[in-house]
Design an enzyme around this catalytic site. Structure first.
Site, PDB file in Angstrom:
ATOM      1  CG  HIS A  29      55.222 -45.065  49.934  1.00  0.00           C
ATOM      2  ND1 HIS A  29      56.183 -45.321  48.968  1.00  0.00           N
ATOM      3  CD2 HIS A  29      55.908 -44.949  51.114  1.00  0.00           C
ATOM      4  CE1 HIS A  29      57.376 -45.350  49.529  1.00  0.00           C
ATOM      5  NE2 HIS A  29      57.243 -45.128  50.814  1.00  0.00           N
ATOM      6  NE  ARG A  82      60.250 -49.614  49.900  1.00  0.00           N
ATOM      7  CZ  ARG A  82      60.285 -48.277  49.889  1.00  0.00           C
ATOM      8  NH1 ARG A  82      60.078 -47.623  51.008  1.00  0.00           N
ATOM      9  NH2 ARG A  82      60.460 -47.598  48.773  1.00  0.00           N
TER      10      ARG A  82
HETATM   11  N1  NVA Z   1      53.356 -40.802  54.859  1.00  0.00           N
HETATM   12  C1  NVA Z   1      54.780 -40.577  54.938  1.00  0.00           C
HETATM   13  C2  NVA Z   1      55.530 -41.763  54.458  1.00  0.00           C
HETATM   14  C3  NVA Z   1      57.036 -41.621  54.518  1.00  0.00           C
HETATM   15  C4  NVA Z   1      57.746 -42.828  53.991  1.00  0.00           C
HETATM   16  C5  NVA Z   1      55.141 -39.355  54.119  1.00  0.00           C
HETATM   17  O1  NVA Z   1      54.591 -39.191  53.029  1.00  0.00           O
HETATM   18  O2  NVA Z   1      55.937 -38.538  54.578  1.00  0.00           O
HETATM   19  N1   CP Z   2      59.501 -45.852  54.051  1.00  0.00           N
HETATM   20  C1   CP Z   2      60.144 -45.000  53.218  1.00  0.00           C
HETATM   21  O1   CP Z   2      59.739 -44.762  52.071  1.00  0.00           O
HETATM   22  O2   CP Z   2      61.274 -44.478  53.734  1.00  0.00           O
HETATM   23  P1   CP Z   2      62.147 -43.305  53.118  1.00  0.00           P
HETATM   24  O3   CP Z   2      61.332 -42.033  53.223  1.00  0.00           O
HETATM   25  O4   CP Z   2      63.374 -43.281  53.972  1.00  0.00           O
HETATM   26  O5   CP Z   2      62.450 -43.617  51.672  1.00  0.00           O
END
Ligand code: NVA
Ligand code: CP
Length: 303
Positions: free
Chosen positions: A131, A290
């Site tokens: 991410h 973000r």
């Molecule tokens: N680790 C989490 C992050 C969400 C922004 C997921 O992948 O669901």
């Molecule tokens: N932190 C993040 O990526 O949030 P969303 O899942 O809402 O995009």
């Protein structure tokens, strides 16, 4: 459109530290209004979402609008990709319409494949593995708090060795800050990503959340079950007992240490309400960042 793209934004480990710092500086200048204008007038971003999103989707769409461009949502349920059209054909077709593609999906390989077959830049809006945009926003938040010397940071990761943990590892490998991770047995990070980060930077797995948090400027965590792992929730709740960031844990951090969480959060699981809603939490500034970070990435990537 049509000419070979300069770069994608998929994996922080693919970029050198100088480039990441350049993006962070650009994000900060955008945030304070030192860079303004419709710099992406007439440009279009396609956003493929195969998982849910609030922040990533909205910050990207608003970011493009603020830069004078346009973003269009391609949800899995009503696109041909959702019905099985190949990544390759999707990449080739979209490249003829838009100037960049952001994708959020499950398998990381799908993003790599999309980038290989697209002639426009591809941005990773989250995979099961990484991410990167989120960790850039987290770093911007840390810079605002502690100043430009990212390499002097000490960061504690508490909890799952997931996509967020991996992107923190990749950032540490490129930027040189100290990263201490405490993960329950069986839920550590990918061994290859960990090994690469340990070889390149000041990275250590430690035995307990208290060890990780000791002296940290940034204490951060994430949900125990990520998107796609919903059926593991009960097993994970058992395994992650003792990995909740609470006030006692924050008391181990540096006196000026802050709490970050990418959100969405589960209060009472990975973090207490007292911490995430408390004085040391910067989660809403982090979420705002973000927007500034994705604008910097879009400006840098779209020719
Ligand atoms: N680790 C989490 C992050 C969400 C922004 C997921 O992948 O669901
Ligand atoms: N932190 C993040 O990526 O949030 P969303 O899942 O809402 O995009």
């Amino acid at each position: 459109m049509g000419s070979r793209k300069a770069r994608d934004f998929i994996d922080l480990a693919e970029h050198d530290g100088g480039y990441l710092l350049h993006l962070l500086d650009l994000a900060r200048r955008l945030k304070v209004g030192r860079i303004t204008g419709r710099l992406l007038e007439g440009r279009c971003l396609a956003m493929i979402f195969r998982k849910s999103s609030t922040r990533t989707r909205v910050s990207s769409e608003v970011g493009m609008a603020q830069l004078g461009g346009h973003a269009l949502m391609i949800a899995d349920r009503d696109s041909q990709m959702g019905r099985g059209e190949s990544v390759r054909d999707t990449a080739r077709v979209l490249s003829r319409y838009v100037d960049a593609i952001l994708i959020r999906t499950f398998g990381h390989d799908e993003v790599v494949e999309l980038a290989r077959d697209a002639s426009v830049p591809v941005i990773n809006g989250l995979t099961d593995l990484l991410h990167p945009c989120q960790v850039m926003a987290d770093l911007l938040t840390a810079i605002e708090e502690f100043g430009d010397d990212v390499s002097g940071l000490r960061v504690a990761w508490i909890g799952d060795g997931n996509n967020m943990a991996h992107s923190w590892l990749n950032a540490a490998s490129r930027l040189g800050f100290a990263l201490r991770l405490a993960c329950p047995p069986g839920y550590g990070p990918d061994p290859q990503i960990l090994a690469r980060a340990r070889a390149a930077g000041d990275v250590e797995m430690v035995d307990t959340p208290a060890d990780a948090a000791a002296g940290a400027r940034v204490v951060t965590t994430d949900v125990w079950a990520s998107m796609g792992q919903e059926d593991e929730q009960a097993a994970r709740e058992a395994a992650f007992a003792g990995y909740c960031v609470d006030e006692a844990l924050m008391a181990r951090a540096h006196p000026s240490g802050i709490f970050l969480h990418c959100l969405p959060a589960h209060r009472g699981e990975e973090v207490t309400a007292a911490v995430i809603d408390g004085k040391r939490s910067r989660v809403y500034r982090e979420a705002e960042n973000r927007l500034h970070v994705i604008k910097a990435i879009l400006l840098d990537l779209i020719p």
